[in-house]
Write a protein that holds these residues in place. Structure first.
Motif, PDB file in Angstrom:
ATOM      1  N   VAL A 166       0.614  -1.509   0.285  1.00 19.25           N
ATOM      2  CA  VAL A 166      -0.376  -0.323  -0.230  1.00 19.25           C
ATOM      3  C   VAL A 166       1.115   1.540  -0.138  1.00 19.25           C
ATOM      4  N   ILE A 167       1.671   1.148   0.624  1.00 20.36           N
ATOM      5  CA  ILE A 167       2.658   2.707   1.364  1.00 20.36           C
ATOM      6  C   ILE A 167       3.461   2.446  -0.327  1.00 20.36           C
ATOM      7  N   ILE A 168       3.880   1.644  -1.113  1.00 18.75           N
ATOM      8  CA  ILE A 168       4.395   2.144  -2.997  1.00 18.75           C
ATOM      9  C   ILE A 168       3.688   1.773  -3.492  1.00 18.75           C
ATOM     10  N   LEU A 169       2.144   1.556  -3.381  1.00 15.96           N
ATOM     11  CA  LEU A 169       1.374   2.215  -4.111  1.00 15.96           C
ATOM     12  C   LEU A 169       1.085   3.515  -4.288  1.00 15.96           C
ATOM     13  N   LEU A 170       0.752   3.550  -3.048  1.00 15.70           N
ATOM     14  CA  LEU A 170       0.220   5.213  -2.517  1.00 15.70           C
ATOM     15  C   LEU A 170       1.456   5.954  -3.458  1.00 15.70           C
ATOM     16  N   PHE A 337       5.623   5.755   6.226  1.00 16.01           N
ATOM     17  CA  PHE A 337       5.652   5.930   4.930  1.00 16.01           C
ATOM     18  C   PHE A 337       7.092   7.193   4.156  1.00 16.01           C
ATOM     19  N   SER A 338       6.835   7.433   5.513  1.00 21.33           N
ATOM     20  CA  SER A 338       7.424   9.517   6.032  1.00 21.33           C
ATOM     21  C   SER A 338       8.669   9.343   5.916  1.00 21.33           C
ATOM     22  N   PRO A 524      12.639  12.169   6.775  1.00 16.96           N
ATOM     23  CA  PRO A 524      11.181  13.114   6.911  1.00 16.96           C
ATOM     24  C   PRO A 524      11.871  14.962   6.770  1.00 16.96           C
ATOM     25  N   ILE A 525      12.620  15.335   6.948  1.00 17.53           N
ATOM     26  CA  ILE A 525      13.018  16.801   6.384  1.00 17.53           C
ATOM     27  C   ILE A 525      12.976  16.475   5.105  1.00 17.53           C
ATOM     28  N   LEU A 577       0.021  14.528   7.246  1.00 14.13           N
ATOM     29  CA  LEU A 577      -0.437  13.300   8.250  1.00 14.13           C
ATOM     30  C   LEU A 577       1.339  13.233   8.290  1.00 14.13           C
ATOM     31  N   LEU A 578       2.559  13.704   7.632  1.00  8.30           N
ATOM     32  CA  LEU A 578       3.816  12.559   7.396  1.00  8.30           C
ATOM     33  C   LEU A 578       4.274  13.523   8.851  1.00  8.30           C
TER      34      LEU A 578
END
Length: 1025
Positions: A166-170, A337-338, A524-525, A577-578
């Motif tokens: 899901v993370i990859i596809l998103l 995800f981040s 994340p930065i 969200l991140l």
């Protein structure tokens, strides 16, 4: 221009059409007609150069379509030609006059002209790349970065195979939509260097483009540090396995990282050609490491690998690892995800070197989308395969077999395969497994050193790509001069225009972040910065599509404006969200830089979609205004100002701009004569530039007419659009009317009558020192003839035209007015315009401290219609009544004074002065010099005044003389005097008499005088509906 048949049997002698016609420039004739053919300045003929087959049989200046006519740059070693101008095509070849200024081409040359000086020496061709080497491989290398080898297995352990997909596809959906938007923007015209910044700035304009250019360049510089730290972690891990160390683990990563970035800088400085060769080498190494990894998953596991958690493909392991198992503070979906998302940000690596591509419009769409497809597929395969082979926890100890412990107390999936990792699982001391070892792919592979080589290739290639991208983007931004100071970094070197200074700056930024030495902190930065860039790219595509601009014609059709909008919205949502605080910082930086560019207003025009959107909105609002009738509450004085060239009359421009700014319409009107010079001046954009530099919010409208009055009629009837059209004519006072031709007086007064006929209000501004800056510069003793002060310069005289905007002189209306008074003489009710204008003045800061004094007449004599009794009729205005009316109008004028002696007889010397003023225009005087009847004079010279007209208008004449005396007594120290302007009846008040009234009423007054007359319709109301 007519086409001249060249066939001899036509019986037409071309020699009869010989002409000296040519257009001359600084370097000699540009083209001409020698009797046999049209020729350019270099001696070549038109027919031989342009469409000779199409135009066979004719000698003509017309040319066929040519690429050079639309290109902005010259090809190496070839002179660029330009199409003939409209003047050259339709002018008479017998005419020897040069073309008007507005027909000059951008290059300052006529079509086909060339000279030896213009032929540039052929330079060595810079290195250019195709879509595979320049975009696809570069993007794939940037995507296959440090995250793939060092974090994807760990993310799979945390989120499970399902959520990892899901993370990859998103991520791929966001990057895929962004890739489609990028492809659409990149194929909507020729793309130059600057990459992402170039695409956004040329689509959305410099405001958003400049801010995102800085952020994106900074994010790429930080990404160099991220990939370098990943490389340094791998090297440090290898050193730790062999027992070697420089200082300690953290400082070892820092030292290795700084050395690595320095080496990458050296490769970058060597040039794009060497950098591209290095990228191809890295690409081959990564492909070999992938093959090695896939082979390793198939090879049966050895006991050593089983002790570290690898058991080849097992359905139970796949099922166990399919679901998430969150651990640690980052153990959540958006935390993973981040960390993963920066690995997908490499899709713009190819676009960022757009200036080094052979054909960016082909390479960017094809290479970017292919890179997204293959890398997404590889991520999905690696996540699934490693999740099916490797358990989450393992000790790596060969003695932890199930035979040496009790099977009942064994924990973990490894128990089914004869291994017991219960102790390390319970104590959380496991050092191997998906959840504990970042180097899991090395364990799974057939030959671990190849994975290490792949890590080196992936990290170094990504770092190198980012190190190249950041300076390239930043260089384009610096060259556009949107921000101060940074222009120093825009200088390029070598045939590829390499930004050496930009490389050094990116190196310094990267080294600073390498010193953090923590990959999970750096990733994340930059995620928010890249997401912000993606959001703006998608919004650029959506905005360009929604504006329906004819200029939006991308050759790439496989995009959707609504998908682009979705991609922009999702990118912004994911930013918050991140890391919500990082998202606020990124957006805050964008807003700050946006505000700076909006404030500075750089002189760039790239045809952005914001311009197209502004046009659509303005057009829509203008049309919607036609659906509703005007209302008194919404009345605004929309002024047509007869300025001539605005720079000639700065005081008039400043005064009107004071009360119309941010409130109503202002149009500066200019009338030019029918000659090339005046036509060019009337249509010149330099006047708008002058107004903008003076910060006057006004339109400019120039027309060409045979005479001034006809031109002003054109302005009165044609200026404006729909409901947004002038309703007040504002002009300067004609000071030189006594020295000018009498017909000019008649035209001036005729303009006022024309305005009244068209239901305009009329204002006339008079200043003691005059309004014309040219007149003020002359000596006081001499004034040129035919100068019309009310229009600045004589716009009908080509020699007097101003072709360039004048400097920005200061005027009295630009300074603070202090605690002076605004004296309003509301003598006759014109609908309220005389009161509204001073109210609007007091709303401005410069006039806010001024006190408004309203003067009204007591016992004011009304006009007596002709043919009726000439007895006087009186009407008394009381101060309380006027004050009450002002309160109802809510104007805030409380100082109301009644002038009881306004109808007293004026002083005799002032009357005699008026008689001397009007004397030269009286019919009786003219008759003494000739034998012309009064009827003939009245017909041929309508400005002449008869004795009957003098007598009929005597009450009004005495009133103007007396009013001037009152103004002298009451308003010597006012900031401005606003007086109700008298109206002369057409046909009964000759223009010379009317002009004498205006002269007498406003002369010898130190403050500026504004004569105001509304159109006798209400502009003020008591009511709320």
């Amino acid at each position: 221009m007519e086409e001249v048949p060249a066939a001899p049997n036509e019986g037409i002698s071309l020699s009869a059409l010989r002409s000296q016609f040519s257009v001359n420039g600084e370097e000699g004739p540009k083209y001409g007609f020698d009797g046999s053919k049209y020729h350019y300045g270099d001696g070549t003929s038109v027919a031989s150069q342009n469409s000779s087959q199409i135009l066979t049989g004719y000698d003509t200046l017309d040319v066929g379509p040519n690429y050079d006519f639309y290109a902005n740059t010259n090809a190496q070693g070839r002179v660029r030609r330009s199409r003939p101008s409209l003047f050259q095509l339709h002018s008479n070849i017998e005419d020897s006059c040069p073309p008007p200024l507005y027909e000059e081409t951008n290059t300052g040359r006529a079509p086909g002209d060339s000279s030896e000086d213009d032929v540039e020496e052929p330079q060595s061709e810079p290195t250019r790349f195709g879509w595979v080497k320049g975009v696809m491989i570069r993007c794939m290398l940037n995507i296959w970065g440090v995250i793939l080898y060092l974090r994807l297995p760990w993310i799979t352990a945390q989120a499970g195979i399902g959520l990892t997909w899901v993370i990859i596809l998103l991520s791929s959906c966001i990057t895929g939509i962004t890739g489609l938007s990028t492809s659409a923007i990149a194929t909507n015209g020729r793309v130059k260097g600057g990459g992402t910044y170039f695409l956004i700035s040329r689509s959305l304009g410099p405001e958003l483009g400049g801010s995102i250019g800085l952020i994106f360049a900074f994010a790429n510089a930080v990404a160099v540090a991220m990939h370098t730290v990943g490389f340094a972690e791998t090297v440090q891990a290898l050193m730790q396995e062999s027992g070697a160390s420089i200082v300690d683990p953290i400082n070892d990563i820092r030292i290795i990282g700084v050395i690595t970035v320095t080496c990458l800088l050296a490769i970058s400085l060597a040039g794009m050609e060497w950098e591209a060769k290095a990228q191809v080498l890295f690409f081959i190494v990564i492909l070999v490491s992938f093959a090695n990894y896939i082979v390793g998953t198939i090879i049966p596991a050895t006991p050593q690998k089983q002790a570290k958690g690898f058991f080849s493909y097992q359905a139970d392991i796949f099922a166990e690892n399919f679901v998430p198992n969150w651990r640690g503070p980052e153990g959540n979906f958006f935390g993973m995800f981040s960390i993963f998302f920066p690995s997908a940000t490499g899709i713009l690596a190819g676009a960022n070197i757009s200036g080094d591509l052979k054909d960016p419009t082909v390479a960017i769409p094809r290479g970017t989308l292919m890179a997204i497809f293959w890398t997404t597929l590889s991520y999905l395969i690696i996540a699934a395969t490693i999740g099916a082979c490797l358990v989450r926890d393992a000790s790596g100890i060969m003695n932890d077999t199930l035979a040496m412990s009790s099977a009942d107390s064994c924990q973990g999936l490894a128990c089914q395969y004869g291994w017991d990792f219960t102790d390390c699982i319970t104590n959380r001391t496991c050092t191997y497994g998906l959840s504990n070892q970042y180097q899991s792919m090395s364990l799974v592979s057939g030959f671990a050193p190849l994975i290490t080589a792949g890590i080196f290739g992936a990290t170094l290639s990504s770092a190198l790509a980012c190190l190249v991208s950041a300076p390239k983007v930043f260089q384009c931004l610096c060259k556009d001069n949107l921000y101060p100071v940074i222009g120093f970094f825009g200088k390029g070197n070598g045939k590829n225009d390499e930004p050496i200074r930009g490389y050094v700056l990116a190196y310094i930024i990267a080294v600073c972040f390498v010193l953090i030495a923590e990959l999970n902190t750096i990733a994340p930065i930059i995620s928010n910065f890249f997401l912000c860039s993606y959001a703006l790219i998608n919004f650029s595509c959506f905005h360009a599509s929604i504006t329906n601009s004819p200029g939006w014609r991308p050759s790439f059709r496989f995009y959707s404006k609504w998908m682009s909008l979705l991609g922009a919205v999702v990118s912004v949502i994911i930013m918050f969200l991140l890391t919500w605080w990082a998202a606020l910082i990124a957006i805050g930086i964008v807003i700050f830089l946006l505000g700076y560019v909006l404030y500075k207003r750089p002189s760039v025009n790239w045809g952005s979609s914001v311009q197209a959107g502004s046009y659509n909105m303005a057009l829509s609002y203008c049309v919607s205004l036609n659906q509703v009738d005007d209302h008194i509450k919404n009345y605004r004085p929309q002024c047509l100002v007869l300025t001539g060239p605005p720079s000639c009359r700065p005081a008039l421009v400043d005064f009107v701009g004071t009360f119309t700014k941010n409130l109503s319409l202002m149009i500066c009107g200019n009338v030019g004569g029918p000659s090339p010079a005046t036509l060019d001046t009337a249509s010149s954009n330099s006047h708008v530039t002058w107004l903008n530099k003076r910060q006057i919010k006004s339109f400019y409208h120039g027309v060409v007419a045979n005479d001034l009055r006809t031109g002003v009629k054109m302005l009165l009837q044609g200026a404006g659009l729909g409901r947004i059209r002038p309703n007040v004519l504002l002009t300067g006072f004609k000071r030189d009317w006594r020295k000018d031709k009498p017909s000019c007086i008649d035209n001036y007064i005729g303009i006022l009558h024309d305005a009244f006929d068209l239901q305009y209000g009329v204002c006339v501004l008079r200043m003691r020192e005059g309004l014309d800056v040219f007149r003020q510069a002359q000596t006081h003793g001499e004034e040129p003839n035919n100068q019309e002060d009310f229009m600045g310069v004589n716009t009908m005289d080509p020699d007097a035209m101003v072709t360039e905007p004048q400097p920005q002189p200061s005027t009295v209306f630009q300074s603070q007015q202090g605690k002076k008074t605004i004296d309003v003489y509301w003598l006759f009710d014109d609908g309220g315009l005389t009161l509204l204008l001073p109210y609007l003045l007091t709303r401005k800061k410069r006039w806010a401290r001024c006190k408004v004094r309203v003067f009204v007449g007591g016992d004011i004599q009304h006009d007596v219609p002709l043919g009726l009794s000439s007895s006087f009729e009186y009407k008394h205005f009381s101060a309380p009544a006027i004050t009450s009316a002002n309160l109802k109008f809510r104007l805030g004028f409380h100082d109301v004074e009644v002038l009881p002696d306004i109808n007293a007889r004026p002083q005799p010397e002032h009357v005699r002065r008026f008689e001397d003023l009007i004397g030269p225009y009286r019919i009786n005087t003219a008759q003494k010099d000739g034998h012309v009847t009064a009827e003939q004079l009245n017909q041929d010279c309508p400005w002449m005044v008869s004795d009957e007209e003098i007598e009929t208008n005597k009450p009004k004449t005495l009133r103007q003389i007396r009013l001037n005396e009152v103004l002298q007594d009451y308003s010597r120290d006012a900031a401005i005097i606003i007086v109700t302007m008298p109206v002369g009846r057409r046909g009964q008040c000759p223009s010379a008499l009317y002009m004498a009234w205006l002269e007498t009423l406003s002369r010898d007054l130190r403050p500026p005088v504004l004569l105001v007359r509304g159109n006798q319709e209400n502009v003020l109301t008591f009511y709320c509906q």
